[in-house]
Scaffold this active site. Sequence first.
Site, PDB file in Angstrom:
ATOM      1  N   CYS A 108      22.192   1.239 -20.991  1.00 55.68           N
ATOM      2  CA  CYS A 108      23.515   1.581 -21.493  1.00 55.68           C
ATOM      3  C   CYS A 108      24.515   1.464 -20.348  1.00 55.68           C
ATOM      4  O   CYS A 108      24.228   1.907 -19.238  1.00 55.68           O
ATOM      5  CB  CYS A 108      23.498   3.009 -22.046  1.00 55.68           C
ATOM      6  SG  CYS A 108      25.076   3.548 -22.745  1.00 55.68           S
ATOM      7  N   HIS A 150      22.116   0.888 -31.396  1.00 58.00           N
ATOM      8  CA  HIS A 150      22.479   1.544 -30.141  1.00 58.00           C
ATOM      9  C   HIS A 150      23.974   1.876 -30.132  1.00 58.00           C
ATOM     10  O   HIS A 150      24.363   3.006 -29.804  1.00 58.00           O
ATOM     11  CB  HIS A 150      22.125   0.618 -28.969  1.00 58.00           C
ATOM     12  CG  HIS A 150      22.478   1.167 -27.630  1.00 58.00           C
ATOM     13  ND1 HIS A 150      21.530   1.634 -26.749  1.00 58.00           N
ATOM     14  CD2 HIS A 150      23.670   1.315 -27.006  1.00 58.00           C
ATOM     15  CE1 HIS A 150      22.135   2.055 -25.650  1.00 58.00           C
ATOM     16  NE2 HIS A 150      23.436   1.869 -25.777  1.00 58.00           N
ATOM     17  N   GLU A 151      24.813   0.906 -30.505  1.00 55.60           N
ATOM     18  CA  GLU A 151      26.256   1.135 -30.497  1.00 55.60           C
ATOM     19  C   GLU A 151      26.679   2.072 -31.626  1.00 55.60           C
ATOM     20  O   GLU A 151      27.554   2.916 -31.439  1.00 55.60           O
ATOM     21  CB  GLU A 151      27.024  -0.192 -30.587  1.00 55.60           C
ATOM     22  CG  GLU A 151      26.753  -1.154 -29.445  1.00 55.60           C
ATOM     23  CD  GLU A 151      26.925  -0.547 -28.058  1.00 55.60           C
ATOM     24  OE1 GLU A 151      27.777   0.348 -27.871  1.00 55.60           O
ATOM     25  OE2 GLU A 151      26.188  -0.975 -27.142  1.00 55.60           O
ATOM     26  N   HIS A 154      26.407   5.578 -30.619  1.00 55.61           N
ATOM     27  CA  HIS A 154      27.542   6.067 -29.825  1.00 55.61           C
ATOM     28  C   HIS A 154      28.622   6.657 -30.725  1.00 55.61           C
ATOM     29  O   HIS A 154      29.250   7.653 -30.364  1.00 55.61           O
ATOM     30  CB  HIS A 154      28.150   4.934 -28.990  1.00 55.61           C
ATOM     31  CG  HIS A 154      27.473   4.689 -27.685  1.00 55.61           C
ATOM     32  ND1 HIS A 154      27.396   5.643 -26.682  1.00 55.61           N
ATOM     33  CD2 HIS A 154      26.843   3.590 -27.201  1.00 55.61           C
ATOM     34  CE1 HIS A 154      26.751   5.139 -25.639  1.00 55.61           C
ATOM     35  NE2 HIS A 154      26.394   3.891 -25.934  1.00 55.61           N
TER      36      HIS A 154
END
Length: 194
Positions: A108, A150-151, A154
Amino acid sequence: MILPILSYGHAILRQKCQPVTVDYPELNALIDNMWHTMYRANGCGLAASQIGKPITLFVVDSKPTFENYTAEERSRYFPQGDEGITETFINARITQRFEETWEDEEGCLSIPSLHRKVERPWSIEVEYTDRHFVKQHRMFSGITARMIQHEYDHTQGILYLDYLQPLTRKMLESKLRKISKGHISVNYPMRFRK
């Protein structure tokens, strides 16, 4: 414009992000800046929260990964006929996570120098709005699906570290403290916790 990326430890990285409206101020400029920032940092994805904007917005580019992989790696990480994407995701929502999972290493831009294996679904379905505010509903698989997940995390205040075993996280504590205090060298601008 290249924007500084927030390091691990910033409270914004743990916030659940707010939806983006069509009249969000200077949205196109923000999206452009996110792409520039991500490419400057040699990343494959970037969420708005990582640059201090807690809104449901992220960008993903898996095309360079496809281009840099060998034929064997492509067949392992990309479904047949998939050459990656370059896409902006506004107000994304994962509507389905398929049963088949796989483990691969993740890193990251907010947690530089650390990489750990994370298990995620191989395929997902996502509803989102693209940068032209056109609604999309698509299925993604392989490394592209991993990048999106993954994004997307966030935008929910989740970091890939949250998927690690407690003992593994405990062993990373001192490295994470160094990252949060700026005791690390990176080749892109970062904002560290004071």
